[in-house]
Design a protein around this motif. Structure first.
Motif, PDB file in Angstrom:
ATOM      1  N   PHE A  57       0.879  -1.277  -0.066  1.00  0.00           N
ATOM      2  CA  PHE A  57      -0.283  -0.124   0.215  1.00  0.00           C
ATOM      3  C   PHE A  57       1.138   1.174   0.288  1.00  0.00           C
ATOM      4  N   GLU A  58       2.092   1.304   0.543  1.00  0.00           N
ATOM      5  CA  GLU A  58       2.682   2.313   0.886  1.00  0.00           C
ATOM      6  C   GLU A  58       3.886   2.586  -0.627  1.00  0.00           C
ATOM      7  N   ASP A  59       4.227   1.655  -1.074  1.00  0.00           N
ATOM      8  CA  ASP A  59       4.705   1.612  -2.754  1.00  0.00           C
ATOM      9  C   ASP A  59       3.336   2.299  -3.081  1.00  0.00           C
ATOM     10  N   LEU A  60       2.076   2.136  -3.503  1.00  0.00           N
ATOM     11  CA  LEU A  60       1.203   2.250  -4.038  1.00  0.00           C
ATOM     12  C   LEU A  60       1.020   3.587  -4.150  1.00  0.00           C
ATOM     13  N   ARG A  61       0.986   4.269  -2.962  1.00  0.00           N
ATOM     14  CA  ARG A  61       0.859   5.111  -2.590  1.00  0.00           C
ATOM     15  C   ARG A  61       1.612   6.217  -2.903  1.00  0.00           C
ATOM     16  N   ARG A  62       2.741   5.769  -3.015  1.00  0.00           N
ATOM     17  CA  ARG A  62       4.379   7.005  -3.222  1.00  0.00           C
ATOM     18  C   ARG A  62       3.945   7.610  -5.027  1.00  0.00           C
ATOM     19  N   ARG A  63       3.474   5.867  -5.616  1.00  0.00           N
ATOM     20  CA  ARG A  63       3.414   6.230  -6.620  1.00  0.00           C
ATOM     21  C   ARG A  63       2.456   6.537  -6.651  1.00  0.00           C
ATOM     22  N   GLU A  64       1.243   6.638  -6.087  1.00  0.00           N
ATOM     23  CA  GLU A  64       0.053   7.402  -7.378  1.00  0.00           C
ATOM     24  C   GLU A  64       0.489   9.373  -6.526  1.00  0.00           C
ATOM     25  N   GLN A  65       0.997   9.520  -5.926  1.00  0.00           N
ATOM     26  CA  GLN A  65       1.766  10.970  -5.308  1.00  0.00           C
ATOM     27  C   GLN A  65       2.299  11.358  -6.564  1.00  0.00           C
ATOM     28  N   LEU A  66       3.566  10.371  -6.617  1.00  0.00           N
ATOM     29  CA  LEU A  66       4.059  10.856  -8.427  1.00  0.00           C
ATOM     30  C   LEU A  66       3.661  11.469  -9.397  1.00  0.00           C
ATOM     31  N   GLY A  67       2.076   9.998  -9.382  1.00  0.00           N
ATOM     32  CA  GLY A  67       1.327  10.227 -10.644  1.00  0.00           C
ATOM     33  C   GLY A  67       0.479  11.906 -10.095  1.00  0.00           C
ATOM     34  N   ASP A  68       0.624  12.061  -9.303  1.00  0.00           N
ATOM     35  CA  ASP A  68      -0.502  12.792  -9.301  1.00  0.00           C
ATOM     36  C   ASP A  68       0.516  13.820  -9.668  1.00  0.00           C
ATOM     37  N   SER A  69       1.908  14.056  -8.830  1.00  0.00           N
ATOM     38  CA  SER A  69       1.758  15.162  -9.711  1.00  0.00           C
ATOM     39  C   SER A  69       2.894  15.678 -10.699  1.00  0.00           C
ATOM     40  N   ILE A  70       2.590  14.389 -11.747  1.00  0.00           N
ATOM     41  CA  ILE A  70       2.899  14.533 -13.415  1.00  0.00           C
ATOM     42  C   ILE A  70       1.556  14.957 -13.833  1.00  0.00           C
ATOM     43  N   GLY A  71       0.471  14.871 -13.581  1.00  0.00           N
ATOM     44  CA  GLY A  71      -0.246  14.957 -13.331  1.00  0.00           C
ATOM     45  C   GLY A  71      -1.207  16.821 -13.270  1.00  0.00           C
ATOM     46  N   GLY A  72      -0.852  16.976 -11.660  1.00  0.00           N
ATOM     47  CA  GLY A  72      -0.385  18.547 -11.211  1.00  0.00           C
ATOM     48  C   GLY A  72       0.141  19.365 -12.100  1.00  0.00           C
ATOM     49  N   LEU A  73       1.667  18.535 -12.664  1.00  0.00           N
ATOM     50  CA  LEU A  73       2.163  19.412 -13.416  1.00  0.00           C
ATOM     51  C   LEU A  73       1.547  19.759 -14.527  1.00  0.00           C
ATOM     52  N   LEU A  74       0.673  18.577 -15.819  1.00  0.00           N
ATOM     53  CA  LEU A  74       0.117  18.930 -16.597  1.00  0.00           C
ATOM     54  C   LEU A  74      -0.521  20.163 -16.041  1.00  0.00           C
ATOM     55  N   LEU A  75      -1.459  20.548 -15.582  1.00  0.00           N
ATOM     56  CA  LEU A  75      -2.975  20.451 -14.771  1.00  0.00           C
ATOM     57  C   LEU A  75      -2.100  22.705 -14.710  1.00  0.00           C
ATOM     58  N   GLY A  76      -1.019  22.628 -14.876  1.00  0.00           N
ATOM     59  CA  GLY A  76      -0.061  23.523 -14.062  1.00  0.00           C
ATOM     60  C   GLY A  76       0.270  24.056 -12.699  1.00  0.00           C
ATOM     61  N   ALA A  77       0.420  22.710 -11.874  1.00  0.00           N
ATOM     62  CA  ALA A  77       0.531  23.153 -10.740  1.00  0.00           C
ATOM     63  C   ALA A  77       1.996  23.905  -9.989  1.00  0.00           C
ATOM     64  N   LYS A  78       1.176  24.622  -9.428  1.00  0.00           N
ATOM     65  CA  LYS A  78       2.273  25.640  -8.714  1.00  0.00           C
ATOM     66  C   LYS A  78       3.678  25.669  -8.508  1.00  0.00           C
ATOM     67  N   GLY A  79       4.139  26.077  -9.002  1.00  0.00           N
ATOM     68  CA  GLY A  79       5.951  25.929  -8.980  1.00  0.00           C
ATOM     69  C   GLY A  79       6.625  24.547  -9.019  1.00  0.00           C
ATOM     70  N   VAL A  80       5.483  23.930  -9.745  1.00  0.00           N
ATOM     71  CA  VAL A  80       7.142  22.613  -9.965  1.00  0.00           C
ATOM     72  C   VAL A  80       8.486  22.878 -11.082  1.00  0.00           C
ATOM     73  N   THR A  81       7.462  23.814 -12.456  1.00  0.00           N
ATOM     74  CA  THR A  81       8.654  24.022 -13.330  1.00  0.00           C
ATOM     75  C   THR A  81       9.785  24.882 -12.502  1.00  0.00           C
ATOM     76  N   GLU A  82       9.088  25.820 -11.985  1.00  0.00           N
ATOM     77  CA  GLU A  82       9.086  26.898 -11.100  1.00  0.00           C
ATOM     78  C   GLU A  82      11.205  26.395 -10.681  1.00  0.00           C
ATOM     79  N   LEU A  83      10.183  25.816  -9.600  1.00  0.00           N
ATOM     80  CA  LEU A  83      11.266  24.640  -8.900  1.00  0.00           C
ATOM     81  C   LEU A  83      12.712  24.113  -9.410  1.00  0.00           C
ATOM     82  N   MET A  84      11.939  23.600 -10.640  1.00  0.00           N
ATOM     83  CA  MET A  84      12.908  22.563 -11.153  1.00  0.00           C
ATOM     84  C   MET A  84      13.976  23.083 -11.744  1.00  0.00           C
ATOM     85  N   ALA A  85      13.462  24.419 -12.097  1.00  0.00           N
ATOM     86  CA  ALA A  85      14.584  25.797 -12.674  1.00  0.00           C
ATOM     87  C   ALA A  85      15.741  26.072 -11.759  1.00  0.00           C
ATOM     88  N   ILE A  86      14.864  26.167 -10.417  1.00  0.00           N
ATOM     89  CA  ILE A  86      15.647  26.485  -9.700  1.00  0.00           C
ATOM     90  C   ILE A  86      17.248  25.399  -9.502  1.00  0.00           C
TER      91      ILE A  86
END
Ligand SMILES: Nc1ncnc2c1ncn2[C@@H]1O[C@H](COP(=O)(O)OP(=O)(O)O)[C@@H](O)[C@H]1O
Ligand SMILES: [Mg+2]
Length: 449
Positions: free
Chosen positions: A248-277
């Motif tokens: 379950f823990e693995d799943l949760r981690r993977r889904e969070q990762l998945g969510d952040s990819i989704g978030g990135l596509l939706l323009g989640a705040k700061g992800v691109t900017e943080l990466m650039a930093i």
């Protein structure tokens, strides 16, 4: 025995509430096998059991039980072959009817012949005998209404009723979840006894990893309407509750990762900017070590972003401290949470101090960035008091500046025009900026405002 072939179910198809509750689920159960289903809330466990029981028809796929194709059978017809116990002790029994009447009803269920509702003394004796096996003292209360019993007693009775006629298949949907721990244990013990004694093929849903490990001979873990793990044989024998939690823990981690990819596509705040930093600081630093990579990874995990791959070497031109500041400016412009900005600053400090030597450049850029982030976090509204301005000496230079720095602020000053590059907190940083333009042959100076 039970063959679930590639079934899918979408609820409220074509509406805003559309839910893909089951997607291409296939399971084959041998006669006498006891399958335990686990999975997070909403993963489709109940829907799977309901699909088998016939609470609704599936959109595609087929269901076979004991050699019958039951895919199109209505629920009541399937009930002749299937016993069920739900989570709620109040479902499955008629509260105002007595224990004896409920049991007699169960004994009759789905069959034209049977005990019937007429309770002659021999029938009562049989009921009494069966209820005695529950060890709950209910055999002396056969005429009490079921509604007067505790949840545990009801579930025990419901289980007895569901298994009365040795159904081809028994469906248990979190049937102990609503009980206190002691009653739950009792009902589980009873479940184990009945199923092993009568060798009933069983599908049981539980949210308890311990139950999944203690009962049954196969474990299926569902996720988002699909079978994610199907554990049987020696893998099943050796599995522990901790192993299951780990999955379950693995799943949760993977889904969070998945969510952040989704978030990135939706323009989640700061992800691109943080990466650039991070990429920019890697460029300033040049020697990225394991400690620094770990720092970025920790921060990324905490804020659920995917860390950039920095092992490939600096992305920025080496030593470009101007690029780093610009990345921070872009980041603050999207109004990140203050807590995240503060943490980022910590990480950057650690980063700069992680190697033995802090270069002059690093020190300068860190002063500037620290002041920027602190001004942001404290909502001070204060701008740096060191302004860098370019003063063109010729009209050609004015044109050059305009094309080099489109959108730059132009101010009239003493009859001429000056161009403001920006305001900075650190005097030294402002000097570095000046030098960059001086190197381009432009008259540039730092003024205090
Ligand atoms: N009758 C229904 N109508 C609409 N949506 C439903 C219905 N039954 C279940 N769902 C939805 O299907 C998904 C799976 O639900 P369910 O099978 O009850 O999950 P679980 O039992 O694993 O917690 C959930 O999103 C749930 O809201
Ligand atoms: Mg459920």
């Amino acid at each position: 025995m039970l063959r679930i072939s590639d079934i899918s179910k979408i609820f409220n198809a074509g509406t805003n509430d559309q839910v893909r509750a089951l997607t291409n689920v296939s399971l084959d159960l041998e006669e006498g096998s006891f399958l335990v289903i686990i999975g997070t809330n909403g993963s489709g466990k109940s829907t799977l059991l309901n699909a088998v029981a016939g609470s609704f028809s599936v959109d595609s796929g087929s269901l076979h039980l004991s050699g019958h194709n039951i895919t199109k059978w209505p629920e009541h017809r399937r009930a002749k072959l299937i016993g069920r116990v739900f989570q709620n002790p109040f479902s499955g029994t008629a509260p105002s009817m007595s224990i004896a009447e409920n049991l007699a009803l169960a004994a009759r269920r789905g069959r034209s012949r049977g005990l019937g509702l007429a309770l002659d003394s021999s029938v009562r004796e049989e009921l009494r005998g069966r209820v005695r096996t529950l060890n709950m003292g209910l055999e002396d209360r056969l005429d009490n209404p079921i509604g007067s019993l505790s949840g545990g007693q009801r579930q025990a009775l419901t289980l007895l009723m569901a298994s009365w006629l040795k159904p081809d298949l028994l469906l248990l949907d979190e049937h102990t979840a609503a009980l206190d721990p002691k009653s739950a244990d009792q009902v589980l013990q009873l479940t184990h006894e009945i199923i092993t004694r009568d060798k009933i093929t069983t599908l049981m849903v539980t949210h308890s990893m311990q139950q999944a490990v203690n009962l049954g001979n196969r474990i299926v873990m569902m996720n988002k309407g699909r079978v994610l793990h199907d554990i049987s044989g020696s893998a099943r024998e050796n599995i522990t509750a901790e192993d299951l939690l780990g999955r379950f823990e693995d799943l949760r981690r993977r889904e969070q990762l998945g969510d952040s990819i989704g978030g990135l596509l939706l323009g989640a705040k700061g992800v691109t900017e943080l990466m650039a930093i991070f990429e920019a600081i890697a460029g300033v630093d040049q020697n990225l070590d394991a400690r620094e990579i770990a720092l970025i990874a920790e921060f990324s995990q905490r804020w659920q972003i995917i860390p950039p791959d920095l092992t490939e070497g600096p992305v920025q031109a080496p030593g470009d401290i101007l690029a780093l500041r610009e990345c921070v400016t872009n980041y603050l412009r999207i109004s990140p949470p203050a807590e995240q900005a503060t943490e980022l600053l910590d990480v950057l400090h650690h980063f700069v101090n992680a190697d033995d030597m802090v270069s002059t450049e690093e020190a300068i850029v860190m002063d500037e960035i620290s002041a920027m982030i602190m001004a942001y976090v404290t909502h001070s509204g204060v701008l740096g008091k060191h302004e860098v301005v370019i003063v063109p000496q010729t009209s050609e230079q004015s044109i050059a500046i305009a094309s080099l720095l489109p959108g730059i602020d132009a101010t009239s000053m003493r009859g001429g025009t000056v161009y403001s590059v920006g305001r900075f907190f650190s005097a030294k940083y402002a000097e570095v900026v000046c030098e960059k333009y001086v190197a381009l042959g432009l008259f540039t100076t730092r003024i205090e405002v």
